[in-house]
Scaffold this motif. Structure first.
Motif, PDB file in Angstrom:
ATOM      1  N   ILE A  14       0.858  -1.171   0.000  1.00 44.23           N
ATOM      2  CA  ILE A  14       0.000   0.000   0.000  1.00 44.23           C
ATOM      3  C   ILE A  14       0.896   1.224   0.000  1.00 44.23           C
ATOM      4  O   ILE A  14       2.089   1.144   0.331  1.00 44.23           O
ATOM      5  N   MET A  43      -8.341  -5.882   1.689  1.00 44.03           N
ATOM      6  CA  MET A  43      -7.101  -6.661   1.762  1.00 44.03           C
ATOM      7  C   MET A  43      -7.230  -7.908   2.628  1.00 44.03           C
ATOM      8  O   MET A  43      -6.388  -8.811   2.544  1.00 44.03           O
ATOM      9  N   HIS A  55       4.610  -0.490   3.080  1.00 44.36           N
ATOM     10  CA  HIS A  55       3.994   0.820   2.829  1.00 44.36           C
ATOM     11  C   HIS A  55       5.094   1.731   2.314  1.00 44.36           C
ATOM     12  O   HIS A  55       6.054   2.028   3.038  1.00 44.36           O
ATOM     13  N   THR A 213       2.145   1.889  -7.478  1.00 45.00           N
ATOM     14  CA  THR A 213       0.859   1.339  -7.035  1.00 45.00           C
ATOM     15  C   THR A 213      -0.144   2.459  -6.795  1.00 45.00           C
ATOM     16  O   THR A 213       0.247   3.545  -6.344  1.00 45.00           O
ATOM     17  N   THR A 216      -3.854   4.795  -1.664  1.00 47.52           N
ATOM     18  CA  THR A 216      -5.138   4.579  -1.002  1.00 47.52           C
ATOM     19  C   THR A 216      -5.904   5.896  -0.931  1.00 47.52           C
ATOM     20  O   THR A 216      -7.113   5.887  -0.697  1.00 47.52           O
ATOM     21  N   PHE A 236      -4.466  -1.507  -3.930  1.00 48.24           N
ATOM     22  CA  PHE A 236      -3.220  -2.049  -3.388  1.00 48.24           C
ATOM     23  C   PHE A 236      -2.632  -2.993  -4.424  1.00 48.24           C
ATOM     24  O   PHE A 236      -3.276  -3.353  -5.409  1.00 48.24           O
TER      25      PHE A 236
END
Length: 257
Positions: A14, A43, A55, A213, A216, A236
């Motif tokens: 993420i 997830m 992360h 990616t 979020t 994600f």
């Protein structure tokens, strides 16, 4: 939601959560905390087959300790090892202080099967572009020298290569040559995973993968000449790290109600 069968140790990535002290605060037209909680809920089925979570920076947007603490609680609930690293919106000292636990931390390395994840700190205080200073490059050299696994994946916030979005390419990793020289010289390094881009990118450089990616939080328009958001779903990434050095990967988008 269908969970892909794991083919090797699985990581989940993420990035760019951009939390605020106020969990109801908005950024770029969305509420980052609400979107993060939707993504982490989606997830859950994937965590059963995952070894760890990474992360890749911009954990919070306003540097608030309470936001770091709230994020730590969310990540601890995964029940998996988690590695975090700073992005340009982060503040290094509270991040390192809050993320100093045994399982969820800002540690340098994490081994999963035949692979080691090496995390790098590309935060350049007071600047949007990233940079790897001499100390960080020395830490990378030490991690590579002590590598006990066959393969390696490098994680950092700022992409060291262009992603084809002009305004983002202008604020990626400054002077990336030192990092790229090390990657080119070490065949064990099979790829890089980055944040900062707020959308998915999958490129190759000298047979190495570079992946970004979806955030979020807010989503950016790929290819835009200037800052542009799009009403796309957050998401994600999953990465299966194969024994032969290959990477199987995909992005899961999480529609918002």
């Amino acid at each position: 939601m269908t969970v892909a069968p794991a083919n090797g140790p699985r990581l989940l990535q993420i990035t760019d959560t951009h939390l605020f002290a106020d969990p109801a605060a908005e950024h770029a037209g969305v509420v980052p905390e609400a979107r993060l909680r939707a993504v982490t809920a989606a997830m859950q089925p994937w965590l059963a087959s995952a070894e760890a979570v990474v992360h890749t920076g911009d954990l919070v947007h306003d540097g608030a300790v309470v936001a770091y603490e709230r994020l730590r609680g969310i990540l601890e609930a995964f029940g998996r090892p988690v590695r975090v690293m700073p992005g340009n919106h982060d503040v290094r000292e509270p991040l390192q202080s809050v993320f100093a636990g045994e399982a969820v931390n800002a540690g340098r390395t994490l081994s999963v099967g035949d692979w080691t994840l090496i995390s790098l700190d590309s935060l350049q205080v007071g600047e949007v572009p990233g940079r790897l200073g001499a100390d960080e490059l020395a830490a990378l050299d030490a991690a590579l020298a002590g590598l006990a696994t066959r393969w390696c994946l490098i994680a950092l916030h700022h992409p060291p290569l262009p992603v084809g979005t002009p305004w983002l390419d202008a604020i990626g990793l400054a002077e990336p040559e030192a990092l790229l020289e090390r990657i080119a010289a070490d065949p064990r390094v099979r790829g890089m995973i980055c944040g900062h881009v707020h959308t998915a990118f999958d490129g190759r450089w000298r047979d190495r993968r570079m992946l970004t990616t979806p955030a979020t939080a807010a989503q950016f328009l790929a290819g835009a000449p200037r800052f542009t958001t799009v009403p796309a779903a957050p998401g994600f990434r999953w990465l299966d790290l194969r024994a032969d050095g290959g990477i199987d990967t995909g992005v899961v988008r999480v529609p918002m109600a």
